[in-house]
Enzyme design. Sequence first.
Site, short mmCIF file in Angstrom:
data_model
loop_
_atom_site.label_atom_id
_atom_site.label_comp_id
_atom_site.label_asym_id
_atom_site.label_seq_id
_atom_site.Cartn_x
_atom_site.Cartn_y
_atom_site.Cartn_z
N GLN A 75 0.83 -1.21 0.00
CA GLN A 75 0.00 0.00 0.00
C GLN A 75 0.86 1.26 0.00
OE1 GLN A 75 -3.12 0.67 -0.56
NE2 GLN A 75 -3.62 -1.48 -0.88
N SER A 76 1.97 1.24 -0.74
CA SER A 76 2.88 2.39 -0.78
C SER A 76 2.29 3.55 -1.59
CB SER A 76 4.20 1.95 -1.41
OG SER A 76 4.97 3.08 -1.77
N ASN A 77 2.17 4.71 -0.95
CA ASN A 77 1.78 5.92 -1.67
C ASN A 77 2.87 6.35 -2.64
OD1 ASN A 77 -0.74 6.53 -0.17
ND2 ASN A 77 0.65 6.83 1.56
#
Length: 343
Positions: A75-77
Amino acid sequence: MSLFGRPRARLSSWPTPLEECPRLSAALGGPHLWVKRDDLTDLGLGGNKVRKLEYLLGEAISQGADTVVTTGALQSNHARLTAAACRRLGLEVVLVLADQAGAVAAAASEPARGNLLLDRLYGARVVVLDDDSDPAIAAAMDEVASDLIRRGRRPYLIPVGGSNPIGVLGYVGAALEIAGQAQTEGVAFDHLFVATGSCGTQAGLHLGAALYLPGTQVHGVTISRGAGAQMARVDALAAETAARLGLPGHPAPPAVVHDGYVGEGYAVPTREGWEAILLAGRTEGLVLDPVYTGKALSGLIGLIREGILGTTGNVLFVHTGGAPGLLAQTAAFHHYLTQTGEV
Ligand SMILES: *Cc1c(COP(=O)(O)O)cnc(C)c1O
């Protein structure tokens, strides 16, 4: 404007808005809170990584790179915004997404949500790892890069969070931007708060505040590491950036980091974080997230409640984005609302 003569790719219009938060300030009984809307950068649903990527991808293009390789959690921005930026600039992109055991199976079988959904939307090549240790990630990045070179491509590697001296420049620039807006508004910020993870954002603000915002104390609220380790990293990155820019020595005083708001660990939501998210949403219409900005605001609230910040003065909260991460946490949000009796 490009800082210190570095190449810069244009990825958003600037400045991002600087807004007062009268209802949130009143709800907390002061001080006077302001928010810097770096969640509203134009690209790919926005966030702080866009400022870093302008300098990182500016360098990539100036070096003739055609494919960008970076890394982060599922879930890396940062990974999502790197994918968006590469599409905008006509570059290929490979994301090495390293998470806990079971990540490979989960990514293959579960519907993609939040940031991963957007990575798929942008058509990034996604390589999932079950092991998020530094050596495993470095080995996977190396393998991807060697393979690209063998196939005649020119890869450009970006470290986790875009946090190297080139990426840090984006937040030195943000401090300069804030200084200009503060002057226009006739406000002097006593304190600035920001979530800190891979350290580049705080390092840039720390260095930039020493240059352009004298009198503003920068506070990082860590979302993973303990304060000692985080302070050492922020200071090292700020010093390295100052050296690269040819600034005389390291002008900033030691970084200030608060580590009482992490909870059980990275990306595990906290009750205080959810409270902060709901308060910001219900007083100002802001969207915070449980991984970064919710915990950062819970730190700011905690320091006000403990009487450490005082109830007067101007405090700037840098909203670094992260909304797609909130949209991926449906079960945890539902659980919190059932605990409070709202549903
Ligand atoms: C990456 C990120 C941060 C932290 O920035 P670092 O430069 O990694 O310390 C804060 N908020 C959001 C929403 C992020 O995606």
